[in-house]
Scaffold this motif. Structure first.
Motif, PDB file in Angstrom:
ATOM      1  N   UNK A   1      40.519  37.036  34.821  1.00  0.00           N
ATOM      2  CA  UNK A   1      40.407  37.781  36.078  1.00  0.00           C
ATOM      3  C   UNK A   1      41.277  37.153  37.164  1.00  0.00           C
ATOM      4  N   UNK A   2      41.330  35.828  37.191  1.00  0.00           N
ATOM      5  CA  UNK A   2      42.194  35.155  38.161  1.00  0.00           C
ATOM      6  C   UNK A   2      43.651  35.546  37.910  1.00  0.00           C
TER       7      UNK A   2
ATOM      8  N   UNK B   1      38.662  45.966  37.365  1.00  0.00           N
ATOM      9  CA  UNK B   1      39.182  45.220  36.213  1.00  0.00           C
ATOM     10  C   UNK B   1      37.958  44.644  35.515  1.00  0.00           C
ATOM     11  N   UNK B   2      37.574  45.234  34.391  1.00  0.00           N
ATOM     12  CA  UNK B   2      36.263  44.977  33.772  1.00  0.00           C
ATOM     13  C   UNK B   2      36.403  44.035  32.588  1.00  0.00           C
TER      14      UNK B   2
ATOM     15  N   UNK C   1      35.424  39.181  42.674  1.00  0.00           N
ATOM     16  CA  UNK C   1      34.764  39.596  41.440  1.00  0.00           C
ATOM     17  C   UNK C   1      33.284  39.822  41.695  1.00  0.00           C
ATOM     18  N   UNK C   2      32.763  40.886  41.111  1.00  0.00           N
ATOM     19  CA  UNK C   2      31.328  41.158  41.104  1.00  0.00           C
ATOM     20  C   UNK C   2      30.843  40.887  39.695  1.00  0.00           C
ATOM     21  N   UNK C   3      29.827  40.038  39.546  1.00  0.00           N
ATOM     22  CA  UNK C   3      29.395  39.865  38.180  1.00  0.00           C
ATOM     23  C   UNK C   3      28.429  38.743  37.893  1.00  0.00           C
TER      24      UNK C   3
ATOM     25  N   UNK D   1      42.516  45.727  43.413  1.00  0.00           N
ATOM     26  CA  UNK D   1      41.846  45.327  42.171  1.00  0.00           C
ATOM     27  C   UNK D   1      40.600  44.490  42.457  1.00  0.00           C
ATOM     28  N   UNK D   2      39.498  44.926  41.895  1.00  0.00           N
ATOM     29  CA  UNK D   2      38.220  44.224  42.021  1.00  0.00           C
ATOM     30  C   UNK D   2      37.738  43.861  40.617  1.00  0.00           C
TER      31      UNK D   2
END
Length: 401
Positions: free
Chosen positions: A94-95, A76-77, A102-104, A33-34
Motif C-alpha cells: 500500500x505504501x 486500493x484493496x 489507509x482504512x483497515x 487513492x485510499x
C-alpha cells in the motif's frame, strides 16, 4: 439535491463538494487513492467483508457528489486473510501504491505486526474494526499516525464488567484465545475486575481452531463461576457456548463485540441465545441516519449485514477521512498534512454510529468513548438491545465525551 440521503447532503455541503464542471476540470480528474486492508477471505471474513462493504457504500455516495474537488476516491484493496505476515506484506505494498491514507484491520494481531509500516512511512492508518487496546497505544499520541473508530477493549471490558456487577454475576470465568486479541482482552478484563476488587475464579487459554473446551468449562464450573466472559473472534465462541450446553451448565456467556458475529450466533444457534456483548451500533432503524444507511446498504449489496458494527464503523470512517481531506485545499496529501487534518477536522460529521465533533486530536487517536456503547443481546438469532432504556437512548446519536 432533495433526493440525496442525509449523509450525502452533509458531504455535499462540506467545502463546496459539488463543483461546477469548470472547477472540476481545473482541479483535474486524477483519482485520490485510499488504501483498504482487511480479512476479505478466510476465517475472519465474516466481519472483514461488512467492513469493506461499508467503505464501498460511503465511497459510492461521496463520488456521486464530486469526490474531492472533482477527483473521485479510488480504493486500493488488499486482503490480509487474517494472517499477520500477509498483512505486513500487503501494508508495505500500500505504501508503494501511493495511497494517501489507509482504512483497515479487523484482527488485532494482524494490525500490530503492520503498525510500524504506517508509522515509519508517516502514512495515516484509521482502524474501523480492530479493538485491541495496544493498537493505538504503541506510539505516543502526538507522534502517532494510527487512528481508530472502533471501541478499544480498554473501554469495552469495563463496560461489560459494569453490567455483570449490576446483574450480580461477579464470579467470572475468562476464556481467552492466545492471539494478540485474546491476550490484550484478558488483561483488560482482569484490570476491569480488579478496579471493582474482583478476580476471575478461573482463566482458560486456548489456541484458534480448538474444537472442544468442555474440560476447561467443567473446571470453571467447579470453581463456582456464574458467568463466562469470552475473548475470541471466531468459531471458538461457539465452541464455548456449545460446550456449556453439552455439560448442562446454564450460565450466561458475555463478551466484547465478537459475540454478535455469525460464527457465534450461527455456530451455536441454541446455546448463543441470551448472550450479552458490547455494541456501538445495532442494526435497527432507530433514527433517520441509521434507517438511510440500512436501506442503502441493502440496496447496494442485496444481502444481510453480517456484522453491522463493522459495516457502520467503516462507513463512518470513510466519511471522516473525506472530511479531513477537505481541510487540505491544495490537494497535497503528504502524510504529516493528512495527520494534522485528521487531528483537526473542522466540521461535525453526523454519522450512523455517533456524531463526530473533533473525533481525533493531537493527544487522542480514539474516536469512540464509553458513552457510545450499549449492551446487545442475542434474541432468536439476531442482536437487539439488552435494555429498553438503551433502545430509547439510541434514538439520539451519541457524541464523544
Amino acid at each position: 439535491m432533495s433526493w440525496l440521503p442525509r449523509p450525502l447532503l452533509a458531504a455535499a455541503a462540506l467545502a463546496g463538494l459539488l463543483l461546477s464542471p469548470l472547477a472540476a476540470q481545473a482541479q483535474g480528474a486524477a483519482p485520490v487513492k485510499v488504501g483498504v486492508i482487511g480479512p476479505f477471505t478466510g476465517p475472519s471474513s465474516d466481519f472483514g467483508q461488512p467492513m469493506l462493504n461499508g467503505i464501498r457504500l460511503a465511497v459510492e455516495e461521496i463520488n456521486a457528489v464530486g469526490g474531492y474537488l472533482g477527483r473521485p476516491l479510488e480504493l486500493v484493496i488488499k486482503d490480509d486473510r487474517g494472517d499477520p505476515d500477509t498483512g505486513l506484506r500487503e501494508s508495505e505494498q500500500l505504501v508503494r501504491d501511493g495511497v494517501i491514507a489507509t482504512i483497515g484491520f479487523c484482527n488485532t494481531g494482524v494490525a500490530l505486526k503492520s503498525l510500524d509500516v504506517f508509522q515509519k512511512n508517516r502514512l495515516p492508518l484509521i482502524v474501523p474494526c480492530s479493538t485491541g487496546t495496544p493498537v493505538t497505544a504503541k506510539y505516543p499520541a502526538p507522534e502517532s499516525y494510527i487512528f481508530r473508530t472502533s471501541a478499544r477493549d480498554a473501554i469495552q471490558a469495563p463496560f461489560v464488567v459494569q453490567d455483570l456487577v449490576r446483574r450480580g454475576w461477579t464470579r467470572v470465568a475468562i476464556f481467552a484465545d492466545t492471539t494478540g486479541y485474546g491476550e490484550a482482552g484478558l488483561k483488560d478484563v482482569e484490570a476491569a475486575l480488579a478496579a471493582r476488587n474482583l478476580k476471575p475464579v478461573h482463566v482458560a487459554r486456548f489456541g484458534l481452531g480448538v474444537k472442544d473446551l468442555k474440560t476447561e468449562l467443567a473446571a470453571a464450573r467447579a470453581a463456582g463461576a456464574n458467568v463466562v466472559f469470552s475473548y475470541t473472534v471466531g468459531p471458538e465462541n461457539a465452541t464455548i457456548a456449545n460446550g456449556r450446553k453439552e455439560l448442562g451448565w446454564d450460565v450466561p456467556q458475555v463478551g466484547a463485540w465478537p459475540l454478535s458475529f455469525p460464527f457465534f450466533i450461527n455456530g451455536a444457534p441454541q446455546a448463543s441465545e441470551g448472550a450479552l456483548m458490547a455494541q456501538t451500533f445495532i442494526a435497527e432503524p432507530s433514527n433517520e441516519r441509521r434507517a438511510s444507511f440500512l436501506a442503502n446498504y441493502a440496496r447496494k449489496f442485496n444481502q444481510k449485514m453480517a456484522v453491522p458494527m463493522a459495516a457502520a464503523q467503516a462507513y463512518d470512517t470513510t466519511y471522516l477521512l473525506t472530511y479531513a481531506m477537505f481541510g487540505i485545499r491544495n490537494g497535497q496529501f503528504g502524510g504529516p498534512a493528512m495527520k494534522a487534518a485528521l487531528e483537526n477536522i473542522q466540521r461535525t460529521y453526523y454519522g450512523v454510529v455517533a456524531t463526530y465533533e473533533r473525533p481525533f486530536t493531537l493527544e487522542d487517536k480514539d474516536a469512540v468513548t464509553d458513552n457510545m456503547l450499549v449492551m446487545g443481546k442475542v434474541v432468536k438469532g439476531a442482536v437487539t438491545f439488552a435494555y429498553a432504556e438503551d433502545a430509547r437512548r439510541n434514538l439520539f446519536v451519541q457524541r464523544k465525551r
